[in-house]
Motif scaffolding. Sequence first.
Motif, mmCIF file in Angstrom:
data_model
loop_
_atom_site.group_PDB
_atom_site.id
_atom_site.type_symbol
_atom_site.label_atom_id
_atom_site.label_comp_id
_atom_site.label_asym_id
_atom_site.label_seq_id
_atom_site.Cartn_x
_atom_site.Cartn_y
_atom_site.Cartn_z
ATOM 1 N N ARG A 215 -14.539 25.839 16.125
ATOM 2 C CA ARG A 215 -15.682 25.118 15.556
ATOM 3 C C ARG A 215 -16.366 24.230 16.593
ATOM 4 O O ARG A 215 -17.570 23.968 16.491
ATOM 5 N N ALA A 216 -15.594 23.797 17.602
ATOM 6 C CA ALA A 216 -16.218 23.057 18.710
ATOM 7 C C ALA A 216 -17.081 24.011 19.535
ATOM 8 O O ALA A 216 -18.177 23.658 19.987
ATOM 9 N N LYS B 80 -20.328 24.722 17.634
ATOM 10 C CA LYS B 80 -21.268 23.600 17.727
ATOM 11 C C LYS B 80 -21.921 23.560 19.101
ATOM 12 O O LYS B 80 -23.115 23.293 19.218
ATOM 13 N N TYR B 81 -21.143 23.840 20.139
ATOM 14 C CA TYR B 81 -21.686 23.849 21.496
ATOM 15 C C TYR B 81 -22.791 24.902 21.612
ATOM 16 O O TYR B 81 -23.874 24.630 22.136
ATOM 17 N N ARG C 178 -25.806 23.656 19.646
ATOM 18 C CA ARG C 178 -26.464 22.529 20.317
ATOM 19 C C ARG C 178 -27.238 22.991 21.537
ATOM 20 O O ARG C 178 -28.327 22.504 21.827
ATOM 21 N N LYS C 179 -26.674 23.945 22.250
ATOM 22 C CA LYS C 179 -27.303 24.387 23.505
ATOM 23 C C LYS C 179 -28.525 25.266 23.238
ATOM 24 O O LYS C 179 -29.565 25.094 23.861
#
Lengths: 211, 222
Positions: A66-67, A70-71, A74-75
């Motif tokens: 999940r990290a 999100k990365y 976000r990117k």
Amino acid sequence: MKLYGATMSWNVTRCAVALEEAGAEYEIVPINFATAEHKSPEHLARNPFGQVPALQDGDLYIFESRAICKYAARKNKPELLKEGSLAESAMVDVWMEVEANQYTSLLNPILFECLVKPMLGGTTDQKVVQENLEKLKKVLEVYEARLTKCKYLAGDFLSLADLNHVSATLCLFATPHASVFDGYPHVKAWWSGLMARPSVQKVAALMKPSA
Amino acid sequence: MAPMKLYGWVVSPWMGRVRVCLEEAGVEYEVVPMSRSGGDHRRPEHLARNPFGEIPVLEDGDVTLYQSRAIARYVLRKYKPELLKEGDLEGSATVDMWMEVEAHHVEPALWPIIRHCIIGPYVGRPRDQAFVDECLGKLRAVLPVYEARLSASKYLAGDDVTAADLCHFGFMRYFMACEYAGVVDEYPRVKAWWDALLARPSVKKVIAGMPPDFGYASGNIP
């Protein structure tokens, strides 16, 4: 970007869905658990817990699916997180947590019993499957109420909260228990909408369920 | 501006997680106490706030939130965004990673140990030592990774505290009060990191409402 892990793992394909939706350029690099590649120094440098998935983007290594998702968002597609809006990002966060703690937490034992255990030479424990299906129905009641009010989980916009549900749900549909969704028409419609997305179609094709 | 409202029982480790973030962010908030033994979380008025029937729940004007980590993120994003590093792609990914590690590797290992070893005797639940040992095994597998991480930086996502460290508070508070705290003591960097968290004013304030036995011995059952 490189996404390390096998497409059989719904933790790995959770990331693939996010990467596809974000329009990121990436390749999937398999890790061979049979030869203990996940414990090799090379892989431990990517994920010190010796697990998959891991993401490499240049010099940066990220682990925990999940990290990674999100990365990627976000990117390449920050509107999937709505971090510019306090109220909207809050709802995305709530439903990302609900996915992990209320939904996938119940799918995990079901998928393990139905898909993974037989592959390892074991027998499906139907009691575990039924117990978790009953709990899942209670959760789906909440989802049904939510999706009656909003088109997507965080509101009337698609977000990473919806997308994070896809990989484990695709696996559920490879078991005999997909009919659990039948009692929840808005959940079914939400799922059909997600299934129709090109990103989800592509990841579905990548997955090789073992059942 | 009306203060935020946080619903729940303050001995809950999930409440502790959120309250530490509220305190760090310097937010004005009031706790609306609820009774777990009285089943307040299952009543219709609470289900209207959180249909999953859990605490904590945060109300901030029109916004009603649940899931402790989502609440923590909201509060920090609004009042102390540097604790999330969201403007920084690499920094925010690191904060997210260690929040996920806590969620999937730490809380699930610590909570059963806390339930069996601290709470169990008060509620007449026999300890499942095999399960406790299994959870200790999971913790022991994870601690060397933390030790290595905390040898490279003072806190999990760098040399300043972030949401990743704060989110560990609630469960660590109780685990470090149980008979197995020595397992963590074997890892000097982890121990130093925990001691540094304990020294923070925010943590001291929140711990004051969290007796190591959840209030059972004094009859203040949550």
